[in-house]
Design a protein around this motif. Structure first.
Motif, PDB file in Angstrom:
ATOM      1  N   ARG A  37       0.799  -1.215   0.000  1.00 14.94           N
ATOM      2  CA  ARG A  37       0.000   0.000   0.000  1.00 14.94           C
ATOM      3  C   ARG A  37       0.831   1.263   0.000  1.00 14.94           C
ATOM      4  O   ARG A  37       0.367   2.319  -0.421  1.00 14.94           O
ATOM      5  CB  ARG A  37      -0.946   0.009   1.209  1.00 14.94           C
ATOM      6  N   ASN A  38       2.081   1.179   0.482  1.00 11.11           N
ATOM      7  CA  ASN A  38       2.905   2.359   0.681  1.00 11.11           C
ATOM      8  C   ASN A  38       4.011   2.409  -0.372  1.00 11.11           C
ATOM      9  O   ASN A  38       4.956   1.618  -0.334  1.00 11.11           O
ATOM     10  CB  ASN A  38       3.497   2.335   2.092  1.00 11.11           C
ATOM     11  N   ALA A  39       3.897   3.343  -1.311  1.00 13.76           N
ATOM     12  CA  ALA A  39       4.857   3.430  -2.412  1.00 13.76           C
ATOM     13  C   ALA A  39       6.264   3.755  -1.926  1.00 13.76           C
ATOM     14  O   ALA A  39       7.253   3.227  -2.450  1.00 13.76           O
ATOM     15  CB  ALA A  39       4.389   4.482  -3.421  1.00 13.76           C
ATOM     16  N   GLN A  40       6.364   4.599  -0.915  1.00 15.91           N
ATOM     17  CA  GLN A  40       7.686   4.988  -0.420  1.00 15.91           C
ATOM     18  C   GLN A  40       8.407   3.795   0.202  1.00 15.91           C
ATOM     19  O   GLN A  40       9.600   3.571  -0.055  1.00 15.91           O
ATOM     20  CB  GLN A  40       7.546   6.113   0.610  1.00 15.91           C
ATOM     21  N   ARG A  41       7.678   3.007   1.006  1.00  8.39           N
ATOM     22  CA  ARG A  41       8.312   1.841   1.632  1.00  8.39           C
ATOM     23  C   ARG A  41       8.642   0.771   0.591  1.00  8.39           C
ATOM     24  O   ARG A  41       9.639   0.060   0.717  1.00  8.39           O
ATOM     25  CB  ARG A  41       7.430   1.276   2.735  1.00  8.39           C
ATOM     26  N   LEU A  42       7.815   0.646  -0.436  1.00  6.65           N
ATOM     27  CA  LEU A  42       8.138  -0.288  -1.512  1.00  6.65           C
ATOM     28  C   LEU A  42       9.438   0.104  -2.204  1.00  6.65           C
ATOM     29  O   LEU A  42      10.272  -0.752  -2.516  1.00  6.65           O
ATOM     30  CB  LEU A  42       6.996  -0.328  -2.537  1.00  6.65           C
ATOM     31  N   GLU A  43       9.609   1.373  -2.440  1.00 11.04           N
ATOM     32  CA  GLU A  43      10.830   1.838  -3.085  1.00 11.04           C
ATOM     33  C   GLU A  43      12.043   1.614  -2.184  1.00 11.04           C
ATOM     34  O   GLU A  43      13.133   1.228  -2.663  1.00 11.04           O
ATOM     35  CB  GLU A  43      10.704   3.314  -3.462  1.00 11.04           C
ATOM     36  N   GLN A  44      11.889   1.842  -0.891  1.00 15.51           N
ATOM     37  CA  GLN A  44      12.990   1.574   0.036  1.00 15.51           C
ATOM     38  C   GLN A  44      13.379   0.102   0.027  1.00 15.51           C
ATOM     39  O   GLN A  44      14.564  -0.248   0.063  1.00 15.51           O
ATOM     40  CB  GLN A  44      12.595   2.013   1.447  1.00 15.51           C
ATOM     41  N   ALA A  45      12.371  -0.766  -0.034  1.00 16.25           N
ATOM     42  CA  ALA A  45      12.650  -2.199  -0.092  1.00 16.25           C
ATOM     43  C   ALA A  45      13.320  -2.564  -1.410  1.00 16.25           C
ATOM     44  O   ALA A  45      14.255  -3.387  -1.433  1.00 16.25           O
ATOM     45  CB  ALA A  45      11.353  -2.988   0.084  1.00 16.25           C
ATOM     46  N   ARG A  46      12.878  -1.985  -2.500  1.00 18.50           N
ATOM     47  CA  ARG A  46      13.497  -2.254  -3.807  1.00 18.50           C
ATOM     48  C   ARG A  46      14.970  -1.888  -3.785  1.00 18.50           C
ATOM     49  O   ARG A  46      15.824  -2.636  -4.294  1.00 18.50           O
ATOM     50  CB  ARG A  46      12.772  -1.484  -4.913  1.00 18.50           C
ATOM     51  N   GLN A  47      15.284  -0.755  -3.188  1.00 14.60           N
ATOM     52  CA  GLN A  47      16.675  -0.315  -3.128  1.00 14.60           C
ATOM     53  C   GLN A  47      17.527  -1.234  -2.249  1.00 14.60           C
ATOM     54  O   GLN A  47      18.746  -1.325  -2.418  1.00 14.60           O
ATOM     55  CB  GLN A  47      16.752   1.123  -2.626  1.00 14.60           C
ATOM     56  N   ALA A  48      16.882  -1.936  -1.312  1.00 15.12           N
ATOM     57  CA  ALA A  48      17.607  -2.867  -0.438  1.00 15.12           C
ATOM     58  C   ALA A  48      17.846  -4.215  -1.098  1.00 15.12           C
ATOM     59  O   ALA A  48      18.622  -5.029  -0.593  1.00 15.12           O
ATOM     60  CB  ALA A  48      16.828  -3.067   0.863  1.00 15.12           C
ATOM     61  N   ALA A  49      17.176  -4.489  -2.223  1.00 15.97           N
ATOM     62  CA  ALA A  49      17.321  -5.775  -2.900  1.00 15.97           C
ATOM     63  C   ALA A  49      18.696  -5.893  -3.540  1.00 15.97           C
ATOM     64  O   ALA A  49      19.279  -4.903  -3.998  1.00 15.97           O
ATOM     65  CB  ALA A  49      16.230  -5.932  -3.965  1.00 15.97           C
ATOM     66  N   CYS A  50      19.193  -7.130  -3.596  1.00  9.32           N
ATOM     67  CA  CYS A  50      20.512  -7.348  -4.193  1.00  9.32           C
ATOM     68  C   CYS A  50      20.482  -7.151  -5.709  1.00  9.32           C
ATOM     69  O   CYS A  50      21.530  -6.907  -6.328  1.00  9.32           O
ATOM     70  CB  CYS A  50      21.027  -8.744  -3.844  1.00  9.32           C
ATOM     71  N   ALA A  51      19.301  -7.289  -6.305  1.00  9.93           N
ATOM     72  CA  ALA A  51      19.146  -7.087  -7.744  1.00  9.93           C
ATOM     73  C   ALA A  51      17.865  -6.290  -7.983  1.00  9.93           C
ATOM     74  O   ALA A  51      16.839  -6.837  -8.378  1.00  9.93           O
ATOM     75  CB  ALA A  51      19.097  -8.425  -8.485  1.00  9.93           C
ATOM     76  N   PRO A  52      17.891  -4.986  -7.719  1.00 12.71           N
ATOM     77  CA  PRO A  52      16.670  -4.175  -7.814  1.00 12.71           C
ATOM     78  C   PRO A  52      16.038  -4.187  -9.199  1.00 12.71           C
ATOM     79  O   PRO A  52      14.850  -3.897  -9.339  1.00 12.71           O
ATOM     80  CB  PRO A  52      17.141  -2.772  -7.420  1.00 12.71           C
ATOM     81  N   GLU A  53      16.811  -4.548 -10.215  1.00 16.63           N
ATOM     82  CA  GLU A  53      16.241  -4.604 -11.569  1.00 16.63           C
ATOM     83  C   GLU A  53      15.247  -5.754 -11.722  1.00 16.63           C
ATOM     84  O   GLU A  53      14.448  -5.772 -12.664  1.00 16.63           O
ATOM     85  CB  GLU A  53      17.360  -4.742 -12.614  1.00 16.63           C
ATOM     86  N   ARG A  54      15.267  -6.702 -10.798  1.00 18.47           N
ATOM     87  CA  ARG A  54      14.301  -7.807 -10.826  1.00 18.47           C
ATOM     88  C   ARG A  54      13.135  -7.568  -9.863  1.00 18.47           C
ATOM     89  O   ARG A  54      12.368  -8.476  -9.591  1.00 18.47           O
ATOM     90  CB  ARG A  54      15.002  -9.132 -10.517  1.00 18.47           C
ATOM     91  N   TRP A  55      13.009  -6.365  -9.360  1.00 17.26           N
ATOM     92  CA  TRP A  55      11.930  -5.980  -8.446  1.00 17.26           C
ATOM     93  C   TRP A  55      11.008  -4.986  -9.150  1.00 17.26           C
ATOM     94  O   TRP A  55      11.451  -3.952  -9.634  1.00 17.26           O
ATOM     95  CB  TRP A  55      12.529  -5.348  -7.193  1.00 17.26           C
ATOM     96  N   THR A  56       9.726  -5.291  -9.226  1.00 18.54           N
ATOM     97  CA  THR A  56       8.731  -4.367  -9.769  1.00 18.54           C
ATOM     98  C   THR A  56       7.728  -4.027  -8.680  1.00 18.54           C
ATOM     99  O   THR A  56       7.075  -4.921  -8.135  1.00 18.54           O
ATOM    100  CB  THR A  56       7.985  -4.991 -10.966  1.00 18.54           C
ATOM    101  N   SER A  57       7.621  -2.764  -8.334  1.00 21.86           N
ATOM    102  CA  SER A  57       6.709  -2.334  -7.269  1.00 21.86           C
ATOM    103  C   SER A  57       5.312  -2.098  -7.827  1.00 21.86           C
ATOM    104  O   SER A  57       5.153  -1.504  -8.904  1.00 21.86           O
ATOM    105  CB  SER A  57       7.218  -1.045  -6.615  1.00 21.86           C
ATOM    106  N   ILE A  58       4.308  -2.557  -7.092  1.00 18.88           N
ATOM    107  CA  ILE A  58       2.907  -2.383  -7.478  1.00 18.88           C
ATOM    108  C   ILE A  58       2.137  -1.925  -6.253  1.00 18.88           C
ATOM    109  O   ILE A  58       2.140  -2.601  -5.219  1.00 18.88           O
ATOM    110  CB  ILE A  58       2.302  -3.703  -7.998  1.00 18.88           C
TER     111      ILE A  58
END
Length: 248
Positions: A37-58
């Protein structure tokens, strides 16, 4: 554990257990559609991923337009390719008891903790949406197995979900789709912190007495979730695994 063409939809991915599952699946090679539900927290989690290019936030709130959920899942499959897995970790753990029982409160509990996961499952188990060999994983709760004061509706909804998962597993097994439940005990997440804030300082210490190995971490649940979602668990379905540090 996964290949880059295996896509896993993870709900509740902006924090807590859902976030940990999404990060673990990324770390083990999958592509992840991370829903929250929270776009900002999703983006923070994406940035923490080892391969953010394989993360798509919805971004989505599942209590809005619930009837559209199966169609929404099928739409994701059309856009991103058939889903290998779905890990549903979104939910609410509001405290409740018989004294404050009411239909409105009960309906909210069952909407978010039972009806939403089944609508997601309906969409995922459509042949057009999921790949043969893949897996559906519900994050339930140890409250479904160890009923306790203060979790009347929450525990009942999660128990219903665990029973439904068993039935669904038998329905979709001929298609090679596996269905699992993970039922964690107390895990140190923002949801648990909110519960402790509302229950008072003694709540944590009282609960710890029933956990010989202490409370869990989101990563403890995520490792098990990734295994069950993977092909390494190809002969496991219809089970409810309790992760609760030896709780008694």
């Amino acid at each position: 554990m996964f290949t880059a063409d295996q896509t896993i939809l993870v709900t509740g991915a902006s924090s807590g257990i859902g976030r940990a599952i999404a990060l673990e699946c990324i770390a083990r090679g999958a592509r992840v559609l991370a829903c929250g539900r929270n776009a900002q927290r999703l983006e923070q989690a994406r940035q923490a991923a080892c391969a953010p290019e394989r993360w798509t936030s919805i971004q989505r709130d599942f209590l809005t337009d619930m009837k559209d959920i199966p169609h929404w899942v099928r739409g994701l499959a059309r856009e991103h390719g058939k889903l290998w897995g779905l890990a549903h970790a979104a939910g609410e753990g509001l405290m409740d008891c018989l004294q404050v029982y009411g239909l409105e409160r009960a309906r909210r509990h069952f909407d978010i903790n039972f009806h939403v996961p089944l609508l997601l499952a309906q969409g995922f188990c459509d042949r057009r949406a999921s790949a043969r060999g893949g897996a559906l994983l519900f994050v339930a709760s140890a409250s479904a197995v160890f009923p306790e004061k203060g979790h009347l509706l929450y525990g009942a909804a999660k128990a219903a979900l665990a029973a439904a998962a068993k039935s669904i597993s038998q329905e979709v097994a001929p298609r090679g789709v596996r269905v699992h439940c993970l039922s964690p005990g107390i895990v140190d997440t923002p949801m648990e912190a909110a519960a402790e804030a509302s229950m008072g300082a003694e709540y944590r210490q009282n609960q710890l007495q029933g956990y010989p190995l202490g409370f869990g971490r989101p990563e403890d649940v995520a490792v098990m979730a990734a295994f069950l979602l993977s092909g390494q668990a190809a002969w496991i379905t219809g089970q409810n695994f309790v992760l609760a540090g030896g709780r008694y």
